[in-house]
Design a protein around this motif. Structure first.
Motif, PDB file in Angstrom:
ATOM      1  N   ALA A 107      11.149   3.392  -0.445  1.00 46.22           N
ATOM      2  CA  ALA A 107      10.981   4.539  -1.344  1.00 46.22           C
ATOM      3  C   ALA A 107      10.372   4.087  -2.666  1.00 46.22           C
ATOM      4  N   VAL A 108       9.547   4.946  -3.260  1.00 50.51           N
ATOM      5  CA  VAL A 108       8.966   4.653  -4.568  1.00 50.51           C
ATOM      6  C   VAL A 108       9.408   5.658  -5.625  1.00 50.51           C
ATOM      7  N   VAL A 159       6.326  13.288   0.333  1.00 44.52           N
ATOM      8  CA  VAL A 159       6.925  12.137  -0.347  1.00 44.52           C
ATOM      9  C   VAL A 159       5.956  10.964  -0.259  1.00 44.52           C
ATOM     10  N   ASN A 160       6.179   9.987  -1.112  1.00 43.27           N
ATOM     11  CA  ASN A 160       5.407   8.743  -1.101  1.00 43.27           C
ATOM     12  C   ASN A 160       6.316   7.586  -0.713  1.00 43.27           C
ATOM     13  N   ALA A 161       5.739   6.555  -0.124  1.00 41.94           N
ATOM     14  CA  ALA A 161       6.495   5.353   0.241  1.00 41.94           C
ATOM     15  C   ALA A 161       5.565   4.153   0.165  1.00 41.94           C
ATOM     16  N   PHE A 184      11.426  14.055   8.972  1.00 41.05           N
ATOM     17  CA  PHE A 184      10.092  13.496   8.792  1.00 41.05           C
ATOM     18  C   PHE A 184       9.583  12.815  10.060  1.00 41.05           C
ATOM     19  N   SER A 185      10.441  12.679  11.075  1.00 43.50           N
ATOM     20  CA  SER A 185      10.014  12.010  12.303  1.00 43.50           C
ATOM     21  C   SER A 185       8.776  12.684  12.890  1.00 43.50           C
ATOM     22  N   GLY A 186       7.830  11.874  13.311  1.00 46.62           N
ATOM     23  CA  GLY A 186       6.590  12.388  13.884  1.00 46.62           C
ATOM     24  C   GLY A 186       5.482  12.593  12.877  1.00 46.62           C
ATOM     25  N   ALA A 187       5.806  12.527  11.574  1.00 43.99           N
ATOM     26  CA  ALA A 187       4.793  12.735  10.536  1.00 43.99           C
ATOM     27  C   ALA A 187       3.918  11.490  10.389  1.00 43.99           C
ATOM     28  N   ALA A 188       2.669  11.699  10.061  1.00 41.53           N
ATOM     29  CA  ALA A 188       1.759  10.588   9.839  1.00 41.53           C
ATOM     30  C   ALA A 188       1.952  10.011   8.446  1.00 41.53           C
ATOM     31  N   ALA A 189       1.827   8.686   8.337  1.00 41.62           N
ATOM     32  CA  ALA A 189       1.778   8.015   7.040  1.00 41.62           C
ATOM     33  C   ALA A 189       0.307   7.882   6.679  1.00 41.62           C
ATOM     34  N   LEU A 190      -0.105   8.556   5.612  1.00 46.15           N
ATOM     35  CA  LEU A 190      -1.519   8.655   5.267  1.00 46.15           C
ATOM     36  C   LEU A 190      -1.870   7.769   4.085  1.00 46.15           C
ATOM     37  N   ALA A 191      -3.000   7.067   4.206  1.00 47.82           N
ATOM     38  CA  ALA A 191      -3.529   6.288   3.085  1.00 47.82           C
ATOM     39  C   ALA A 191      -4.109   7.228   2.040  1.00 47.82           C
ATOM     40  N   ALA A 192      -4.527   6.653   0.919  1.00 54.22           N
ATOM     41  CA  ALA A 192      -5.052   7.474  -0.171  1.00 54.22           C
ATOM     42  C   ALA A 192      -6.252   8.303   0.266  1.00 54.22           C
ATOM     43  N   ASP A 193      -7.044   7.774   1.213  1.00 57.31           N
ATOM     44  CA  ASP A 193      -8.234   8.496   1.657  1.00 57.31           C
ATOM     45  C   ASP A 193      -7.981   9.354   2.885  1.00 57.31           C
ATOM     46  N   GLY A 194      -6.708   9.525   3.267  1.00 60.19           N
ATOM     47  CA  GLY A 194      -6.367  10.400   4.373  1.00 60.19           C
ATOM     48  C   GLY A 194      -6.349   9.753   5.738  1.00 60.19           C
ATOM     49  N   GLN A 195      -6.623   8.458   5.832  1.00 56.79           N
ATOM     50  CA  GLN A 195      -6.580   7.784   7.122  1.00 56.79           C
ATOM     51  C   GLN A 195      -5.129   7.587   7.568  1.00 56.79           C
ATOM     52  N   ILE A 196      -4.896   7.692   8.871  1.00 58.72           N
ATOM     53  CA  ILE A 196      -3.552   7.517   9.427  1.00 58.72           C
ATOM     54  C   ILE A 196      -3.260   6.037   9.581  1.00 58.72           C
ATOM     55  N   LEU A 197      -2.135   5.587   9.012  1.00 60.35           N
ATOM     56  CA  LEU A 197      -1.731   4.182   9.105  1.00 60.35           C
ATOM     57  C   LEU A 197      -0.514   4.001  10.000  1.00 60.35           C
ATOM     58  N   GLU A 243       0.851  -1.193   0.000  1.00 64.90           N
ATOM     59  CA  GLU A 243       0.000   0.000   0.000  1.00 64.90           C
ATOM     60  C   GLU A 243       0.890   1.247   0.000  1.00 64.90           C
ATOM     61  N   ILE A 244       0.497   2.244  -0.786  1.00 66.73           N
ATOM     62  CA  ILE A 244       1.261   3.490  -0.889  1.00 66.73           C
ATOM     63  C   ILE A 244       0.732   4.490   0.135  1.00 66.73           C
ATOM     64  N   VAL A 245       1.660   5.108   0.856  1.00 69.61           N
ATOM     65  CA  VAL A 245       1.288   6.135   1.825  1.00 69.61           C
ATOM     66  C   VAL A 245       1.952   7.460   1.455  1.00 69.61           C
ATOM     67  N   ARG A 246       1.326   8.562   1.905  1.00 66.72           N
ATOM     68  CA  ARG A 246       1.859   9.905   1.700  1.00 66.72           C
ATOM     69  C   ARG A 246       2.352  10.443   3.039  1.00 66.72           C
ATOM     70  N   ILE A 247       3.502  11.088   3.035  1.00 62.08           N
ATOM     71  CA  ILE A 247       4.103  11.600   4.265  1.00 62.08           C
ATOM     72  C   ILE A 247       4.567  13.030   4.029  1.00 62.08           C
ATOM     73  N   PHE A 248       4.192  13.923   4.932  1.00 61.25           N
ATOM     74  CA  PHE A 248       4.586  15.327   4.820  1.00 61.25           C
ATOM     75  C   PHE A 248       5.477  15.639   6.012  1.00 61.25           C
ATOM     76  N   GLY A 249       6.752  15.945   5.732  1.00 59.70           N
ATOM     77  CA  GLY A 249       7.707  16.213   6.796  1.00 59.70           C
ATOM     78  C   GLY A 249       8.475  17.494   6.575  1.00 59.70           C
ATOM     79  N   PHE A 250       9.487  17.692   7.426  1.00 57.70           N
ATOM     80  CA  PHE A 250      10.243  18.934   7.403  1.00 57.70           C
ATOM     81  C   PHE A 250      11.743  18.648   7.411  1.00 57.70           C
ATOM     82  N   PRO A 251      12.257  18.111   6.284  1.00 52.21           N
ATOM     83  CA  PRO A 251      13.700  17.871   6.212  1.00 52.21           C
ATOM     84  C   PRO A 251      14.473  19.184   6.267  1.00 52.21           C
ATOM     85  N   ALA A 252      15.763  19.083   6.561  1.00 51.11           N
ATOM     86  CA  ALA A 252      16.601  20.278   6.708  1.00 51.11           C
ATOM     87  C   ALA A 252      16.486  21.173   5.478  1.00 51.11           C
ATOM     88  N   GLY A 253      16.315  22.477   5.730  1.00 52.68           N
ATOM     89  CA  GLY A 253      16.242  23.440   4.641  1.00 52.68           C
ATOM     90  C   GLY A 253      14.855  23.595   4.048  1.00 52.68           C
TER      91      GLY A 253
END
Length: 574
Positions: free
Chosen positions: A143-144, A125-127, A153-166, A108-118
């Motif tokens: 990685a995909v 990103v997707n994974a 990215f630590s602490g960020a939620a991995a979200l399913a296509a419909d926005g549910q937290i996995l 299953e593909i998840v979406r993750i929104f994080g705050f890498p340096a800079g």
């Protein structure tokens, strides 16, 4: 991010420096990692252990937040724990309510929104989800695309296509590494159920008609057999236990199962008397969230049981009755499924053969632990299909029939232990052989070898109750159960060896057909008939070297090719 996604959050220290990501669960709580919070607290040097939370869409507002103590688990050894929920000092109006799904699917593909340096404004990103780690608390993400989960990215939620937290990102390797890890929802729930329970998209379901069983379920741990059984079922259901099937019946089996499942649910546990939880014997209280789906089958049709299990597991409900085993295989294991009062279903036989037996047959291979409970003894067909049951845990039978001293009893338990180990090894070999053969040859026998898990639990119960049975009415039960286990283990061993032999024979049969085809082709080549008989050869070869080989048809095509070669040779000689 999608319209259905929860609001993103950025975790900062009191000086405004970014330390990681988080997710708004509602207008009051933020889900993140404990190490992110610790870093922000240390950097801010605040005596009141306060951090700042900045929310996407409201970049000018920094909300003070503190840890919810009941939902705080700092990092533990072996990359476990590391869960935190923050409570905002003031509620954010208009925040959507996050939805958390307990289960995920392989790849299953998840979406993750994080705050890498800079990138203080964040990066998406997707994974791809792959599998649990060794401890069973975290799940590997691969990685995909070129953009990968990186530090920040630590602490960020991995979200399913419909926005549910996995899950929640916890571990990131060196920059540009292929893999990262998220904390699984079952782990988040274990450490932070007080807040997360209200955000789950599905419930474990129920083990008694109506709402969750009342906390006044009769205590079932006074009997030494039930006490031992409960302890070993709790251990078996835990995340590090093996897959497989256990069927228990007789006495208080249904009440025992109700208590076991109920205590995995926060609402039940909070309402239960103190002696049911804190005063319970060691090892008899399961972890919160341990059971993924449970249903009481009393009066229910097979379709109703299937629908309830599918709902609890967030599975598709179309044709679920005939497809539940396959859908369970697609989920990331371990998965714990409990069906209580199976013998009180509308049609117990149909429920088992149509819905439960396909799961039981594959449970060990797909990482499912299936617990079935009966008011009476499990029927013979269940014992045969599952290969073992836990007998009558509450029945105290007067000594009769088979006798023997303590030495003989110890010797028999020792032999049974060695036999159970042999069954386990034979079943693993049989499943591996069948897993290799089934995709290659049609007609592979069903993998009905799931006895080792139940036999192991059953053996531990016998060993624990042996000392208590000496000179008591339990001795009759012990001797009867020991004999039943010996017979069940012997049957399981025969069944595993037979499955291995049948699959090996299919493979050998296909390989013999391949050998004959090669020999006939060599004969054709010697006579210059390769091109002339190419179509006939390819018809046989495609069948023998493709997945899902129809072996009888392939053997027929090999024989047809052989006859064609002989005709051409005989015709030229004439």
């Amino acid at each position: 991010m999608g319209r259905e996604d929860p609001w993103l959050a950025r975790i900062e220290d009191t000086q405004g420096r970014v330390h990681g990501a988080g997710t708004m669960l509602d207008g009051e709580y933020v889900l993140t990692c404990a190490h992110v919070v610790e870093e922000a607290i240390d950097a801010g040097r605040e005596a009141d252990r306060e951090v700042r939370v900045r929310i996407a869409g409201r970049p000018d507002d920094a909300y003070p937040a503190t840890v919810v103590e009941s939902c705080w688990q700092p990092p533990l050894p072996d990359q476990r724990g590391d869960v935190a929920i923050l409570a905002l000092r003031s509620v954010v109006p208009g925040a959507p309510r996050a939805r958390i799904r307990r289960t995920w699917q392989h790849d299953e593909i998840v979406r993750i929104f994080g705050f890498p340096a800079g990138t203080d404004n964040g990066q998406l990103v997707n994974a791809r989800i792959t599998s649990y780690d060794f401890t069973g608390e975290r799940v590997q993400l691969d990685a995909v695309l070129e953009q990968r989960v990186d530090r920040g990215f630590s602490g960020a939620a991995a979200l399913a296509a419909d926005g549910q937290i996995l899950g929640v990102i916890a571990v990131v390797r060196a920059p540009l590494a292929e893999s990262s890890w998220m904390i699984a929802v079952r782990t988040l729930y274990r450490y932070a159920s007080a807040v997360l329970d209200g955000h789950l998209t599905s419930r474990t379901s129920q083990v008694l008609p109506g709402d969750w069983p009342s906390p006044q379920v009769p205590e079932v741990l006074d009997d030494p057999v039930q006490l031992a059984l409960t302890r070993h079922l709790v251990g078996w259901l835990a995340s590090d236990g093996p897959g497989g099937v256990c069927a228990i019946g007789g006495g208080g089996a249904v009440a025992l199962t109700s208590r076991l499942v109920g205590l995995t649910v926060p609402g039940y546990r909070r309402a239960a008397p103190d002696e049911t939880v804190s005063g319970a014997p060691p090892g008899t209280v399961p972890q919160l969230g341990e059971v993924d789906a449970a249903v009481d089958a009393t009066g229910r049709t097979t379709e109703q049981v299937a629908q309830q299990l599918a709902k609890s597991l967030s599975l598709l409900t179309d044709r679920v009755t005939d497809d539940l085993a396959h859908q369970l295989e697609e989920l990331g294991s371990p998965i714990v499924v409990v069906v209580n009062a199976v013998d009180l279903a509308a049609d117990p036989g149909e429920l088992y053969y149509r819905l439960l037996e396909p799961i039981a047959a594959r449970a060990s291979s797909i990482g499912v632990r299936l617990l079935l409970a009966y008011h009476g003894d499990p029927p013979r067909y269940v014992r045969s299909a599952v290969a073992a049951s836990l007998g009558q845990p509450a029945a105290a039978v007067s000594p009769s029939g088979r006798h023997g001293g303590e030495t003989e009893l110890g010797d028999r338990l020792g032999r049974l232990g060695r036999l159970v180990e042999e069954v386990d090894a034979a079943e693993r070999d049989a499943r591996a052989c069948r897993d290799y053969v089934a995709p290659r040859i049609l007609g592979a026998p069903p993998p009905q070898v799931a006895g080792a898990a139940a036999l192991a639990v059953r053996l531990r119960v016998l060993r624990d109750t042996g000392p208590a049975a000496a000179g008591s009415t339990l001795r009759g039960w012990l001797l009867g159960e020991l004999g039943s286990c010996e017979e069940a283990a012997a049957r399981s061993l025969v069944r595993a060896r037979r499955l291995n032999a049948e699959c090996t024979a299919l493979l050998a049969r296909r390989n013999r057909a391949r050998g004959r085809l090669d020999a006939y082709r060599s004969e054709a080549a010697a006579r210059g008939l390769i091109e002339e008989l190419g179509d006939s050869y390819e018809a046989a070869r495609r069948l023998l070297y493709s997945g899902g080989c129809d072996l009888p048809l392939a053997e027929l095509r090999v024989e047809e090719y052989h006859r064609a070669v002989r005709r051409e040779i005989d015709g030229r000689q004439a």
